[in-house]
Design an enzyme around this catalytic site. Structure first.
Site, PDB file in Angstrom:
ATOM      1  CG  HIS A 264      -0.764 -34.961  34.069  1.00  0.00           C
ATOM      2  ND1 HIS A 264      -0.019 -33.896  34.535  1.00  0.00           N
ATOM      3  CD2 HIS A 264       0.126 -35.849  33.561  1.00  0.00           C
ATOM      4  CE1 HIS A 264       1.261 -34.142  34.308  1.00  0.00           C
ATOM      5  NE2 HIS A 264       1.382 -35.321  33.721  1.00  0.00           N
ATOM      6  CD  GLU A 265      -0.711 -39.405  32.594  1.00  0.00           C
ATOM      7  OE1 GLU A 265      -0.075 -39.442  31.521  1.00  0.00           O
ATOM      8  OE2 GLU A 265      -0.171 -39.166  33.689  1.00  0.00           O
ATOM      9  CG  HIS A 268       1.519 -36.477  28.917  1.00  0.00           C
ATOM     10  ND1 HIS A 268       2.681 -35.809  28.661  1.00  0.00           N
ATOM     11  CD2 HIS A 268       1.470 -36.658  30.267  1.00  0.00           C
ATOM     12  CE1 HIS A 268       3.320 -35.584  29.823  1.00  0.00           C
ATOM     13  NE2 HIS A 268       2.597 -36.083  30.812  1.00  0.00           N
ATOM     14  CD  GLU A 294       4.950 -33.701  33.067  1.00  0.00           C
ATOM     15  OE1 GLU A 294       5.048 -34.609  32.218  1.00  0.00           O
ATOM     16  OE2 GLU A 294       4.299 -33.830  34.109  1.00  0.00           O
TER      17      GLU A 294
HETATM   18 ZN    ZN Z   1       3.185 -36.044  32.858  1.00  0.00          ZN
END
Ligand code: ZN
Length: 501
Positions: A264-265, A268, A294
């Protein structure tokens, strides 16, 4: 005019340096700082942020932007120069509208509320935070009122993190999403629940971390311009386009925690690392909105990282790392485990299908709080009622109910939660467009190749930074305005196959 523009760049560079220094202090605070440094560190960060803010709203900045306006109009809309002047003016006007004294009051109140909440949540004591929350509601309304002309009072608050979005645009989007998701979740729930016991064994931390790094290196996270550390809550933070860091947290009894938060990170971070170097040091060198940001974390975490093809490639390697735990667990069992669907009380643990129901509940409650149809004292019951009707479960206490998310207790009411669902919708829309351009994308993912996908996202999303507004970016990249169809199609295809619907 060139000299004036250079002057603007220099000033923005200095503001950017101050903010980056504050960010670095924050990163250190959450990763390595001894607890004794807390009070001084909060002050140091506040000082730097204040200096940056003062430089941004200085009257000479306003004059410089005025002088540059005719020049901006003479340039092509999508040139770096015109975009820089346009986006700086927006930031300047937004910042200049809110008095510094109000901002100070707001940030003091947020810090105090957060303190109270950290004790109120474990003791299930909503009463302890209720009066703070009333004040937060009041301040959220006051903040919105610095931006008159809105249709719904939440609109300016949404606009801070998801520009151009309003209650009027989100309500129909979310209600049609809600209409589609409830029956889909119910149809899945009519099936036996997936067995995910394989994820909850003992997985030593060092091996988990090493495997996570191996995965994101393959996705394209550039370690010469980033690093990973451990924190209580995972996040991505950027000091420059050459230094985009991520953090994760590990639970040795839960394989999914570090693995998916790492992806997830990294999602980003891929966005920030993909921004064109020419934009460095300007307000254009960052992701354009919370929703678009997101969309990238969720695209890599879910659409890629929870896909069958991805694990077709990575699962044998994961079994090699954890032979005792996973050696005899078939790929299909693992795939079902990481995509288990069931109604849950806690948003952050929710699966892809039910996740957005949690967001829609919060969004509706925020609208009601802000427009005065719901009082803070009635919030816990309103929360329980919505969980009963929407997810068919009721929290036993407020700990896993209205007290669960930090957002209302460390920030404003209104403006944040919707970004998560916007991210899910946008992520699916970007992915569908990439797939239309490269029909063999899934085959490549199955072979552990991610260059084509990352390249498409880089060309159509990442490189632009904040040059285009979110709606422009989506239309340019996908040829269509934001809509729920790609996301619903994605969920129906994936979970239809998993649950034989
Ligand atoms: Zn996030």
């Amino acid at each position: 005019m060139r000299a004036k523009l250079e002057g603007l760049r220099r000033r923005l560079g200095a503001i950017n340096d101050l903010n980056a220094a504050a960010a670095l202090l924050y990163w250190d605070q959450t990763t390595h700082m001894p607890p004794g440094g807390a009070a001084a560190r909060a002050r140091q960060i506040a000082t730097l942020r204040k200096l940056a803010h003062q430089q941004l709203i200085h009257s000479s900045m306003g004059r410089l932007l005025d002088v540059l306006t005719p020049y901006e109009k003479s340039l092509p809309y999508d040139s770096d120069e015109a975009s820089l002047i346009r986006v700086t003016r927006r930031d300047y006007e937004r910042a200049a509208k809110v008095p510094a004294a109000f901002m100070a009051q707001l940030s003091n109140h947020m810090a105090a509320t957060y303190e109270v909440w950290t004790k109120a949540r474990p003791t299930n004591d909503f009463a302890a935070v209720a009066s703070y929350l009333e004040k937060t509601l009041d301040l959220s309304r006051q903040l919105a009122d610095f931006f008159p002309g809105y249709e719904h009072i939440i609109d300016p608050l949404i606009d801070f993190s998801n520009e151009e979005m309003t209650a009027a645009t989100l309500r129909p989007l979310f209600s049609s999403l809600h209409q589609q998701l409830v029956p889909l979740a119910q149809a899945i729930m009519a099936n036996p629940v997936a067995d995910d016991a394989c994820l909850y064994q003992q997985f030593p931390e060092a091996e988990q971390l090493a495997f996570g790094l191996e995965v994101i290196a393959r996705l394209g996270y550039d370690f010469t311009r980033g690093r990973q550390d451990k924190t209580h809550h995972p996040f991505m933070i950027k000091f420059s386009l050459g230094d985009v860091r991520i953090t994760t947290r590990v639970r040795e009894d839960d394989l999914g925690e570090a693995l998916f938060s790492t992806m997830h990170e990294a999602g980003h971070a891929l966005y920030e690392q993909g921004i064109r170097m020419e934009l460095e040091g300007t307000p254009l060198a960052g992701g354009v909105s919370a929703g678009v940001h997101e969309s990238q974390s969720r695209l890599w975490e879910n659409l890629v990282g929870r896909s069958r093809g991805f694990w077709h490639f990575f699962y044998p390697r994961l079994q090699e790392v954890f032979p005792r735990q996973l050696g005899s667990v078939p790929l299909d069992t693992f795939y079902r485990a990481i995509n288990k669907v069931r109604p849950s009380l806690v948003r952050t643990n929710a699966d892809e299908v039910t996740y957005n129901l949690h967001v829609v509940i919060r969004f509706d409650l925020e609208l009601a709080l802000l427009d005065g149809t719901l009082a803070v004292r009635d919030l816990p019951e309103a929360w329980r009622e919505r969980y009963r009707t929407d997810l068919n479960i009721t929290p036993a206490d407020d700990r896993d109910g209205v007290l669960q998310d930090v957002h209302w207790y460390g920030g404003l009411i209104g403006g944040e939660f919707q970004g998560y669902t916007l991210g899910n919708l946008m992520g699916a829309q970007f992915f569908a467009a990439a797939l239309a351009a490269h029909p063999n994308l899934y085959q490549e993912i199955e072979q552990g190749k991610f260059d084509t996908l990352r390249g498409w996202l880089g060309d159509h999303v990442y490189q632009h930074g904040s040059k285009y507004q979110p709606s422009e970016l989506i239309e340019r990249a996908t040829g269509a305005p934001l809509n729920i169809d790609p996301y619903i199609h994605y969920l129906r295809t994936k979970y239809g196959e998993l649950y034989h619907l």
